[in-house]
Scaffold this active site. Structure first.
Site, PDB file in Angstrom:
ATOM      1  N   HIS A  24      33.683  53.189  24.400  1.00  0.00           N
ATOM      2  CA  HIS A  24      33.652  54.662  24.474  1.00  0.00           C
ATOM      3  C   HIS A  24      34.714  55.335  23.589  1.00  0.00           C
ATOM      4  O   HIS A  24      35.447  56.223  23.997  1.00  0.00           O
ATOM      5  CB  HIS A  24      33.639  55.197  25.907  1.00  0.00           C
ATOM      6  CG  HIS A  24      34.835  54.938  26.797  1.00  0.00           C
ATOM      7  ND1 HIS A  24      36.141  54.986  26.373  1.00  0.00           N
ATOM      8  CD2 HIS A  24      34.894  54.679  28.118  1.00  0.00           C
ATOM      9  CE1 HIS A  24      36.947  54.747  27.384  1.00  0.00           C
ATOM     10  NE2 HIS A  24      36.218  54.547  28.459  1.00  0.00           N
ATOM     11  N   HIS A  78      34.885  51.244  41.926  1.00  0.00           N
ATOM     12  CA  HIS A  78      34.984  52.271  40.873  1.00  0.00           C
ATOM     13  C   HIS A  78      33.607  52.439  40.249  1.00  0.00           C
ATOM     14  O   HIS A  78      32.922  51.437  39.976  1.00  0.00           O
ATOM     15  CB  HIS A  78      36.003  51.767  39.840  1.00  0.00           C
ATOM     16  CG  HIS A  78      36.211  52.642  38.655  1.00  0.00           C
ATOM     17  ND1 HIS A  78      36.098  54.003  38.693  1.00  0.00           N
ATOM     18  CD2 HIS A  78      36.548  52.325  37.366  1.00  0.00           C
ATOM     19  CE1 HIS A  78      36.358  54.497  37.481  1.00  0.00           C
ATOM     20  NE2 HIS A  78      36.619  53.503  36.660  1.00  0.00           N
ATOM     21  N   GLU A  80      32.702  53.925  37.282  1.00  0.00           N
ATOM     22  CA  GLU A  80      32.486  54.125  35.844  1.00  0.00           C
ATOM     23  C   GLU A  80      31.407  53.137  35.375  1.00  0.00           C
ATOM     24  O   GLU A  80      31.245  52.042  35.931  1.00  0.00           O
ATOM     25  CB  GLU A  80      33.796  53.945  35.055  1.00  0.00           C
ATOM     26  CG  GLU A  80      33.645  54.497  33.647  1.00  0.00           C
ATOM     27  CD  GLU A  80      34.965  54.740  32.912  1.00  0.00           C
ATOM     28  OE1 GLU A  80      36.051  54.520  33.492  1.00  0.00           O
ATOM     29  OE2 GLU A  80      34.882  55.167  31.735  1.00  0.00           O
ATOM     30  N   ASP A  82      30.894  50.983  33.176  1.00  0.00           N
ATOM     31  CA  ASP A  82      31.128  49.571  32.861  1.00  0.00           C
ATOM     32  C   ASP A  82      31.224  48.700  34.108  1.00  0.00           C
ATOM     33  O   ASP A  82      31.274  47.470  34.000  1.00  0.00           O
ATOM     34  CB  ASP A  82      32.372  49.386  31.980  1.00  0.00           C
ATOM     35  CG  ASP A  82      33.593  50.131  32.467  1.00  0.00           C
ATOM     36  OD1 ASP A  82      33.443  51.192  33.097  1.00  0.00           O
ATOM     37  OD2 ASP A  82      34.717  49.666  32.209  1.00  0.00           O
ATOM     38  N   HIS A 145      41.724  55.423  38.145  1.00  0.00           N
ATOM     39  CA  HIS A 145      41.923  56.560  37.273  1.00  0.00           C
ATOM     40  C   HIS A 145      40.811  57.587  37.374  1.00  0.00           C
ATOM     41  O   HIS A 145      40.781  58.553  36.594  1.00  0.00           O
ATOM     42  CB  HIS A 145      42.081  56.068  35.815  1.00  0.00           C
ATOM     43  CG  HIS A 145      40.815  55.548  35.193  1.00  0.00           C
ATOM     44  ND1 HIS A 145      40.271  56.140  34.075  1.00  0.00           N
ATOM     45  CD2 HIS A 145      39.980  54.565  35.514  1.00  0.00           C
ATOM     46  CE1 HIS A 145      39.166  55.494  33.726  1.00  0.00           C
ATOM     47  NE2 HIS A 145      38.987  54.539  34.588  1.00  0.00           N
ATOM     48  N   ASP A 164      40.291  48.990  37.643  1.00  0.00           N
ATOM     49  CA  ASP A 164      40.835  49.081  36.281  1.00  0.00           C
ATOM     50  C   ASP A 164      42.351  48.840  36.212  1.00  0.00           C
ATOM     51  O   ASP A 164      42.874  48.425  35.170  1.00  0.00           O
ATOM     52  CB  ASP A 164      40.554  50.467  35.685  1.00  0.00           C
ATOM     53  CG  ASP A 164      39.140  50.584  35.132  1.00  0.00           C
ATOM     54  OD1 ASP A 164      38.546  49.569  34.759  1.00  0.00           O
ATOM     55  OD2 ASP A 164      38.643  51.721  35.066  1.00  0.00           O
ATOM     56  N   TYR A 196      46.459  49.510  27.134  1.00  0.00           N
ATOM     57  CA  TYR A 196      45.521  49.957  28.174  1.00  0.00           C
ATOM     58  C   TYR A 196      46.136  51.107  28.984  1.00  0.00           C
ATOM     59  O   TYR A 196      45.490  52.131  29.231  1.00  0.00           O
ATOM     60  CB  TYR A 196      45.209  48.761  29.078  1.00  0.00           C
ATOM     61  CG  TYR A 196      44.049  48.948  30.003  1.00  0.00           C
ATOM     62  CD1 TYR A 196      42.766  48.575  29.626  1.00  0.00           C
ATOM     63  CD2 TYR A 196      44.232  49.466  31.277  1.00  0.00           C
ATOM     64  CE1 TYR A 196      41.694  48.731  30.489  1.00  0.00           C
ATOM     65  CE2 TYR A 196      43.178  49.627  32.138  1.00  0.00           C
ATOM     66  CZ  TYR A 196      41.905  49.253  31.742  1.00  0.00           C
ATOM     67  OH  TYR A 196      40.859  49.409  32.610  1.00  0.00           O
ATOM     68  N   HIS A 229      39.064  44.196  34.206  1.00  0.00           N
ATOM     69  CA  HIS A 229      39.048  43.837  32.775  1.00  0.00           C
ATOM     70  C   HIS A 229      40.175  42.847  32.487  1.00  0.00           C
ATOM     71  O   HIS A 229      41.277  42.972  33.037  1.00  0.00           O
ATOM     72  CB  HIS A 229      39.317  45.058  31.879  1.00  0.00           C
ATOM     73  CG  HIS A 229      38.278  46.133  31.961  1.00  0.00           C
ATOM     74  ND1 HIS A 229      37.021  46.010  31.438  1.00  0.00           N
ATOM     75  CD2 HIS A 229      38.337  47.371  32.499  1.00  0.00           C
ATOM     76  CE1 HIS A 229      36.343  47.124  31.646  1.00  0.00           C
ATOM     77  NE2 HIS A 229      37.110  47.959  32.304  1.00  0.00           N
TER      78      HIS A 229
END
Ligand code: FEO
Length: 404
Positions: A24, A78, A80, A82, A145, A164, A196, A229
């Site tokens: 992204h 989360h 998001e 991904d 986040h 994350d 990150y 990740h």
């Protein structure tokens, strides 16, 4: 990559994305991984899913361990894309499973999928789920986040599934921090953590101290931190916690990032005498050209340094577009504890350097006297002035740095 056992009966079942270079808009030269985890207990539990491109990979990994129809719980830490865009594929095979998610997470999920036939349990901090020998504790981490974010902890195993947080964009053969350090290096791993944090978590630094305190109050002392990740932490947990607390408290190096762009190399020529002035004050520096360097690398270097000098040519009486793009990015990241100044060249009426100066003030950075600009090409006298400007800025950075 096959499932990897974290502790007896608990497996990484994610996917390694060696090819991604644009996440992204975040440049990922080292790729990334989408981590999710399967717990084989009386009630089989999946923690998170992976990006839709890799649905088949996580499903293959799950099938190596269990029949997916036997999954009883899916924890979504989360929402998001991904991490949730394989959820529909999982739920098609595990329709009886209950999804454990925050209320905000559920609201978001409703926008991605038709959730009307799925079972949900909306969770809050301190809620628990017994899945057999193990218990899962949920901890909301709003704005770390995203508003929906939470973490999940297994006290019996002392594993924190941290979504994350504590992640890194790294594809690697080793799944654990010590394996990565053996084949690569701790320096590279630390660099990935800072990269990150700077690009994703910088705006939320003020929340991090409080959240780490909350974890302690809940008695959470993980032996393993399993993020969504990059590598899983088991050998350097104090180090990564210290790194996060340091960054949350505004830690920076006594150094200056000279971040610039240039049209006909006049602004570029200014960077060298400015850097020499900085160096002669005993302060380190890096010079980063905007159009030659990935934005996330510039953001990381900006964040690592106590001071930044932003150089721009003037184009149509305002700053250069790439400089505007960088400052727009920085504005969203809301950096704290950094001092900045501006410099550059102009040909007609000027305006770019003033424009940058106004923007860094608006962003809320500590500012160093109105910018320094020269007409067309720097002369020898101008270069001497650049050197003085660098020295003065470095002295101010040292003074500011001593207040932390
Ligand atoms: Fe890796 Fe916020 O998603």
């Amino acid at each position: 990559m096959k499932p990897v056992e974290l502790k007896k009966g608990i497996y990484w079942v994610g996917a390694t994305d060696w090819a991604v270079r644009d996440f992204h808009g975040y440049e990922t030269p080292r790729g990334t991984s989408y981590n999710n985890y399967l717990i084989k207990d009386t009630e089989i539990t999946l923690v998170d899913t992976v990006k839709h491109d890799f649905s088949h990979v996580t499903l293959e990994n799950i099938k190596r361990l269990v029949d997916p129809s036997k999954i009883r719980h899916v924890v979504i830490n989360h929402i998001e894309n991904d991490h949730v865009t394989s959820l529909d594929k999982i739920m098609a095979l595990s329709p009886e499973a209950t999804i454990h998610i925050t209320e905000r997470g559920k609201k978001g999920l409703d926008r991605f999928f038709d959730t009307s036939k799925w079972n949900f349990n909306l969770v809050k901090t301190g809620d628990t789920l017994k899945i057999g020998k193990r218990t899962l504790i949920f901890i909301e981490t709003p704005m770390l986040h995203w508003p929906d974010s939470m973490m999940t902890y297994s006290p019996e195993e002392r594993i924190l599934f941290s979504q994350d947080a504590f992640g890194q964009h790294l594809a690697s053969a080793g799944r654990f921090d010590d394996e990565f350090c053996k084949s690569e290096s701790m320096v590279e791993l630390e660099d990935a953590v800072v990269d990150y944090y700077a690009n994703i978590l910088m705006p939320f630094g003020p929340l991090i101290n409080g959240k780490i305190e909350d974890l302690k109050k809940l008695g959470i002392e993980p032996e393993i931190i399993a993020p969504d990740h990059g590598v899983i932490w088991r050998s350097h947990i104090p180090k990564v916690l210290e790194s996060y607390l340091g960054m949350a408290n505004g830690k920076a190096e006594l150094s200056v990032s000279i971040i610039y762009d240039t049209m006909w190399q006049s602004t570029e020529r200014m960077t060298i005498p400015i850097a020499e002035g900085i160096r002669d004050e005993g302060v380190n520096y890096k010079i980063l050209k905007l159009r030659a360097t990935p934005m996330n690398v510039i953001i990381k270097e900006f964040w690592k340094s106590r001071g930044a000098l932003i150089g721009t040519p003037t184009l149509n009486n305002i700053m250069f577009p790439s400089v505007a793009g960088f400052l727009s990015h920085i504005r969203g990241l809301r950096p704290k504890g950094r001092i900045a100044g501006s410099f550059g060249s102009f040909g007609w009426g000027g305006g770019g350097v003033r424009d940058v100066f106004a923007k860094i003030r608006e962003i809320g950075l500590e500012t160093f006297e109105p910018g320094f600009e020269i007409l067309y090409r720097p002369s020898q006298d101008d270069e001497a002035s650049c050197y003085d400007f660098g020295k003065k800025f470095a002295r101010r950075v040292k003074k500011y740095h001593s207040t932390f």
